[in-house]
Write a protein that holds these residues in place. Structure first.
Motif, short mmCIF file in Angstrom:
data_model
loop_
_atom_site.label_atom_id
_atom_site.label_comp_id
_atom_site.label_asym_id
_atom_site.label_seq_id
_atom_site.Cartn_x
_atom_site.Cartn_y
_atom_site.Cartn_z
N PHE A 95 0.83 -1.20 0.00
CA PHE A 95 0.00 0.00 0.00
C PHE A 95 0.87 1.26 0.00
CE2 PHE A 95 -3.64 -2.30 2.36
CZ PHE A 95 -4.20 -2.71 1.16
N ALA A 96 1.89 1.27 0.85
CA ALA A 96 2.77 2.44 0.96
C ALA A 96 3.53 2.67 -0.35
CB ALA A 96 3.74 2.26 2.11
N LYS A 97 4.02 1.60 -0.95
CA LYS A 97 4.76 1.73 -2.20
C LYS A 97 3.86 2.27 -3.31
CE LYS A 97 7.75 -0.89 -5.33
NZ LYS A 97 7.42 -0.05 -6.43
N ASN A 98 2.64 1.75 -3.41
CA ASN A 98 1.69 2.24 -4.42
C ASN A 98 1.33 3.71 -4.19
OD1 ASN A 98 1.64 -0.22 -5.69
ND2 ASN A 98 -0.21 -0.92 -4.64
N TYR A 99 1.17 4.09 -2.93
CA TYR A 99 0.83 5.47 -2.60
C TYR A 99 1.97 6.42 -2.99
CZ TYR A 99 -0.34 9.60 0.13
OH TYR A 99 -0.60 10.89 0.51
N VAL A 100 3.19 6.04 -2.64
CA VAL A 100 4.35 6.88 -2.97
C VAL A 100 4.54 6.95 -4.49
CG1 VAL A 100 6.87 7.05 -2.81
CG2 VAL A 100 5.51 6.55 -0.77
N LYS A 102 2.29 6.73 -6.75
CA LYS A 102 1.22 7.57 -7.30
C LYS A 102 1.53 9.05 -7.07
CE LYS A 102 -2.81 5.92 -6.65
NZ LYS A 102 -4.10 5.55 -6.05
N LYS A 103 2.06 9.37 -5.89
CA LYS A 103 2.38 10.76 -5.57
C LYS A 103 3.58 11.26 -6.37
CE LYS A 103 -0.69 11.90 -2.59
NZ LYS A 103 -1.64 12.95 -2.83
#
Length: 108
Positions: A95-100, A102-103
């Motif tokens: 989740f954290a990797k996908n969020y970063v 995306k940002k």
């Protein structure tokens, strides 16, 4: 024989009282992660189970400072710890990797 300090137990109790939220958060996250791993029973190595439980508990304790920074109740770290424990450390990392990504703008 060294001199005995009668204030040692009072100091220990004071430290525990000041850090009770962090202790509670870590303890409950550790237990929930352990029970999830045992329930799913995909992991066979004891040391990996222990490391995952420790990582989940550490993330829960670390989240307390984020809540303080955002002026939110620090007690929310217990709830976030339970969520982290239920997903597992691999899913949280994903989740954290996908969020970063995306940002930052990486679209893979």
């Amino acid at each position: 024989m060294p001199t005995k300090n009668p204030d040692v137990w009072a100091s220990i109790w004071n430290w525990v009282a000041l850090n009770m939220n962090s202790i509670t958060s870590f303890f409950f996250t550790f237990i929930i992660a352990f029970l999830r791993i045992v329930y799913v029973s995909k992991e066979r190595k004891c040391w990996r189970v222990l490391v995952e439980c420790l990582l989940c508990g550490s993330l829960a304790v670390a989240s307390e400072s984020i809540f303080e920074y955002l002026s939110m109740p620090a007690k929310l770290s217990v709830a976030l710890g339970a969520i982290i424990a239920m997903f597992g450390i691999d899913q949280v990392r994903s989740f954290a990797k996908n969020y970063v990504d995306k940002k930052v703008g990486k679209n893979e």
